[in-house]
Motif scaffolding. Structure first.
Motif, PDB file in Angstrom:
ATOM      1  N   ALA A 174       0.836  -1.205   0.000  1.00 55.40           N
ATOM      2  CA  ALA A 174       0.000   0.000   0.000  1.00 55.40           C
ATOM      3  C   ALA A 174       0.870   1.254   0.000  1.00 55.40           C
ATOM      4  CB  ALA A 174      -0.945   0.002   1.203  1.00 55.40           C
ATOM      5  N   LEU A 175       1.923   1.249   0.808  1.00 52.87           N
ATOM      6  CA  LEU A 175       2.841   2.396   0.831  1.00 52.87           C
ATOM      7  C   LEU A 175       3.493   2.600  -0.537  1.00 52.87           C
ATOM      8  CD1 LEU A 175       4.607   2.025   4.295  1.00 52.87           C
ATOM      9  CD2 LEU A 175       3.310   4.010   3.496  1.00 52.87           C
ATOM     10  N   ALA A 176       3.958   1.515  -1.139  1.00 53.92           N
ATOM     11  CA  ALA A 176       4.606   1.613  -2.446  1.00 53.92           C
ATOM     12  C   ALA A 176       3.635   2.144  -3.495  1.00 53.92           C
ATOM     13  CB  ALA A 176       5.162   0.250  -2.860  1.00 53.92           C
ATOM     14  N   GLU A 177       2.401   1.650  -3.474  1.00 51.70           N
ATOM     15  CA  GLU A 177       1.391   2.102  -4.445  1.00 51.70           C
ATOM     16  C   GLU A 177       1.023   3.562  -4.226  1.00 51.70           C
ATOM     17  OE1 GLU A 177      -1.892  -0.631  -4.230  1.00 51.70           O
ATOM     18  OE2 GLU A 177      -0.638  -2.303  -4.916  1.00 51.70           O
ATOM     19  N   ARG A 178       0.748   3.927  -2.984  1.00 53.73           N
ATOM     20  CA  ARG A 178       0.297   5.296  -2.690  1.00 53.73           C
ATOM     21  C   ARG A 178       1.398   6.325  -2.904  1.00 53.73           C
ATOM     22  NH1 ARG A 178      -3.031   3.513   2.668  1.00 53.73           N
ATOM     23  NH2 ARG A 178      -4.548   2.242   1.529  1.00 53.73           N
ATOM     24  N   ARG A 179       2.648   5.905  -2.723  1.00 51.45           N
ATOM     25  CA  ARG A 179       3.784   6.807  -2.965  1.00 51.45           C
ATOM     26  C   ARG A 179       4.281   6.693  -4.401  1.00 51.45           C
ATOM     27  NH1 ARG A 179       4.129  10.741   0.251  1.00 51.45           N
ATOM     28  NH2 ARG A 179       6.282  10.942  -0.362  1.00 51.45           N
TER      29      ARG A 179
END
Length: 150
Positions: free
Chosen positions: A137-142
């Motif tokens: 989720a962090l990788a996608e959102r960033r």
């Protein structure tokens, strides 16, 4: 006096600690197969995409064409990757795994699986799934797209 946070107050500190340990152990393991982590990531990408031009690999992996070319040259010198000229455009070329390179993929993938099991096997299945979900989720959102190679 101004309050200064401790290093250990930061999620990034803990992520880096774990990431460094996981990455360093994996690098040690793959060195026994005469490849670096960066070389492995390119080989693994080629396994699914070959034959592929360096520009397509660069785009897919979030790297520069120069970085892909440099890794490609190292792997060509090791006999794990080969280059073929395009029939349509003699300036263009594609990269693909050699028979030896293709045979190495399951071996190094097994080392990656082993490394993950060693580090994350201390977590419950649910905690491991939660960790993966949060990191993805962090990788996608960033919008992080660069393949980690170090």
């Amino acid at each position: 006096m101004t309050s200064v946070s401790k290093l250990t107050d930061h999620s990034g500190y803990w992520m880096r600690m774990v990431s460094n340990a996981v990455s360093q152990e994996f690098a040690r393991k793959v060195s026994g197969e005469d490849v670096t982590v960066a070389e492995w990531t390119l080989m693994r990408a080629l396994y699914d995409l070959e034959p592929t031009s360096p520009s397509v690999l660069a785009e897919r992996m979030g790297m520069t064409k120069g970085a892909i070319s440099k890794l490609g040259e190292r792997l060509i010198a090791k006999g794990l990757v080969e280059r073929a000229e395009s029939q349509e455009d003699k300036r263009a070329h594609s990269l693909s795994l050699t028979k030896e390179g293709r045979a190495k993929i399951p071996v190094v993938a097994s080392l990656a699986d082993e490394n993950d099991a060693e580090f994350f096997g201390v977590l419950t299945k649910e905690d491991h799934e939660t960790l993966d979900r949060i990191l993805k989720a962090l990788a996608e959102r960033r919008e992080l797209k660069t393949t980690p190679v170090d």
